[in-house]
Design an enzyme around this catalytic site. Sequence first.
Site, PDB file in Angstrom:
ATOM      1  N   ASP A 191      37.178  40.236  31.318  1.00  0.00           N
ATOM      2  CA  ASP A 191      38.284  40.155  30.365  1.00  0.00           C
ATOM      3  C   ASP A 191      38.693  38.690  30.240  1.00  0.00           C
ATOM      4  OD1 ASP A 191      38.589  43.061  29.949  1.00  0.00           O
ATOM      5  OD2 ASP A 191      39.100  43.040  32.070  1.00  0.00           O
ATOM      6  N   LYS A 205      30.064  45.697  34.219  1.00  0.00           N
ATOM      7  CA  LYS A 205      30.771  46.856  34.784  1.00  0.00           C
ATOM      8  C   LYS A 205      32.130  46.992  34.113  1.00  0.00           C
ATOM      9  CE  LYS A 205      28.229  47.498  38.862  1.00  0.00           C
ATOM     10  NZ  LYS A 205      27.836  48.734  39.551  1.00  0.00           N
ATOM     11  N   SER A 206      32.471  48.218  33.757  1.00  0.00           N
ATOM     12  CA  SER A 206      33.747  48.491  33.105  1.00  0.00           C
ATOM     13  C   SER A 206      34.085  49.956  33.292  1.00  0.00           C
ATOM     14  CB  SER A 206      33.656  48.187  31.604  1.00  0.00           C
ATOM     15  OG  SER A 206      34.761  48.740  30.927  1.00  0.00           O
ATOM     16  N   SER A 207      35.365  50.226  33.511  1.00  0.00           N
ATOM     17  CA  SER A 207      35.780  51.632  33.638  1.00  0.00           C
ATOM     18  C   SER A 207      35.453  52.386  32.362  1.00  0.00           C
ATOM     19  CB  SER A 207      37.288  51.708  33.912  1.00  0.00           C
ATOM     20  OG  SER A 207      37.630  50.883  35.007  1.00  0.00           O
ATOM     21  N   LEU A 214      38.279  52.273  39.911  1.00  0.00           N
ATOM     22  CA  LEU A 214      37.694  51.017  40.398  1.00  0.00           C
ATOM     23  C   LEU A 214      36.174  51.077  40.501  1.00  0.00           C
ATOM     24  CD1 LEU A 214      40.303  50.252  43.217  1.00  0.00           C
ATOM     25  CD2 LEU A 214      40.380  49.627  40.789  1.00  0.00           C
ATOM     26  N   HIS A 222      35.901  45.398  40.266  1.00  0.00           N
ATOM     27  CA  HIS A 222      37.162  45.323  41.033  1.00  0.00           C
ATOM     28  C   HIS A 222      36.876  45.010  42.493  1.00  0.00           C
ATOM     29  CE1 HIS A 222      38.057  48.310  37.723  1.00  0.00           C
ATOM     30  NE2 HIS A 222      39.042  47.449  37.537  1.00  0.00           N
ATOM     31  N   GLY A 250      42.973  50.874  37.852  1.00  0.00           N
ATOM     32  CA  GLY A 250      42.336  51.957  38.602  1.00  0.00           C
ATOM     33  C   GLY A 250      40.928  52.274  38.101  1.00  0.00           C
TER      34      GLY A 250
END
Lengths: 280, 280
Positions: A150, A184-186, A33, A37, A31
């Site tokens: 990842d 980009k990363s949460s 996002l 994503h 989530g």
Amino acid sequence: MIKAATIADVKKYVRECKKSGKSIGLVPTMGFLHEGHGSLIKRARKENDIVIVSDFVNPTQFGPNEDLEAYPRDFDADCRLCESLGADLIFHPTPEEMYGKSNYSKVHVDKLTAGLCGAVRPVHFDGVCSVVTKLFNISEADRAYFGQKDAQQLAVVSRMVADLNYNIEIIGCPIIREEDGLAKSSRNTYLNEEQRLAAPVLHRALAKAEEQARAGEKDAKKLCAQITEEIEKEPLAKIDYVEAVDWEELQHTDVIEGKTLFAIAVYIGKVRLIDNFITE
Amino acid sequence: MIKAATIADVKKYVRECKKSGKSIGLVPTMGFLHEGHGSLIKRARKENDIVIVSDFVNPTQFGPNEDLEAYPRDFDADCRLCESLGADLIFHPTPEEMYGKSNYSKVHVDKLTAGLCGAVRPVHFDGVCSVVTKLFNISEADRAYFGQKDAQQLAVVSRMVADLNYNIEIIGCPIIREEDGLAKSSRNTYLNEEQRLAAPVLHRALAKAEEQARAGEKDAKKLCAQITEEIEKEPLAKIDYVEAVDWEELQHTDVIEGKTLFAIAVYIGKVRLIDNFITE
């Protein structure tokens, strides 16, 4: 777009899709996002009749001192993004729904999980492999989409699928970056303003090394030393690891032979960021 | 009946079956088939359009000091039995075909594997769960058939399927016995004449206890003591364990509450035999 909270609801939907011969693409996420994503969902949309996005902060892949509670969540925003990209179903279960009263089974991948992030996150990949196995089975997906950000996760999941003969194709997708190069990363939301300005050092260091690798440099050790040196110029950065490994089994290498993963983990303040590139 | 030696051949066959909407029943075996396996194949034949029997002595479920090399094999006889019972395909891969050059992934089930046979066979159930996972994925079976003779295996596999959301139904089938009560087992061929005459003591001891449990006896500890006493009357028998456990999680119990498994492992000479009963 269907919002499903239970395994039974997803399975029911999937059964109907399968009966009519439709292909299913799964995008497993935790989530919150972002465009990373989004790129996976878009790719899945192109390649499958049905797109399922799972949106689940999986407790079993967090260590006891990690950021499970703090991990950012925004299910409404996630739904809007998924719907706008044409996803058919978003699966948003509770931990109780996923793991029931007790859950004793897990999938473990050896060797590929020993180094890199696995070295400091000992339970992480068992949690990832197990939840991903569950999601593969629940969704009966033909394809699943993972970001190369990842990279170790992508390698480990691919290995698991090959070793255990899962009937699913794992598709790795390129890293999506901010304009200044930060992947980009949460977890980027954890960065304060000063840290955010420092964070692109990861990409900057990797990009220089990648350029040299492309130009024919085969000395992985030298490139790792250069990456380290570049990152150490940034006072807010503290290196967790800078590693070159073969892309097949993620074992340390001093020389680029075949596909080689250059992976780094760097603390900017207390925020641990990862980034990488893979040679051709 | 098709004889398939490669994963690719089975997958190709299975794909065709699935396309035409046929259901598939899998009977996983280590070969050297006897009437116990036969009963599983018959049941699978009744309940599925297609029956696949796997015939593979799986090295990863044997410990270093166990009987991997000595384990009896007779593929031609196995084929004859399978064909006579109407199986559609027998899968007989080599270890290299199943595990390739390297295989780092395994499925582990906690708690249910700690006691009983798991206590003295520490790698056994990881090997079972992993190979069974592979076979489930290769066969894409709707149902898989396991004998209750290996009760812990049946419980562990059922648990794995539930925990990891495998799309397969696990069907446990009754123990098949020789006329004198000895549970059918490929390992019975290890017994010499004298040992073979002594071996029914396992069933004799269990049958007496089962009768009392049926008559209302709730004291599992007392029944275990009686089973132990009965087996100790046989000079060739040496008890490995006599245990009562709940059928859900295989945890020790002194009292029969709900379904309870009485499981025993007994050496007759050097041959380790197992047997059990489950209360209603």
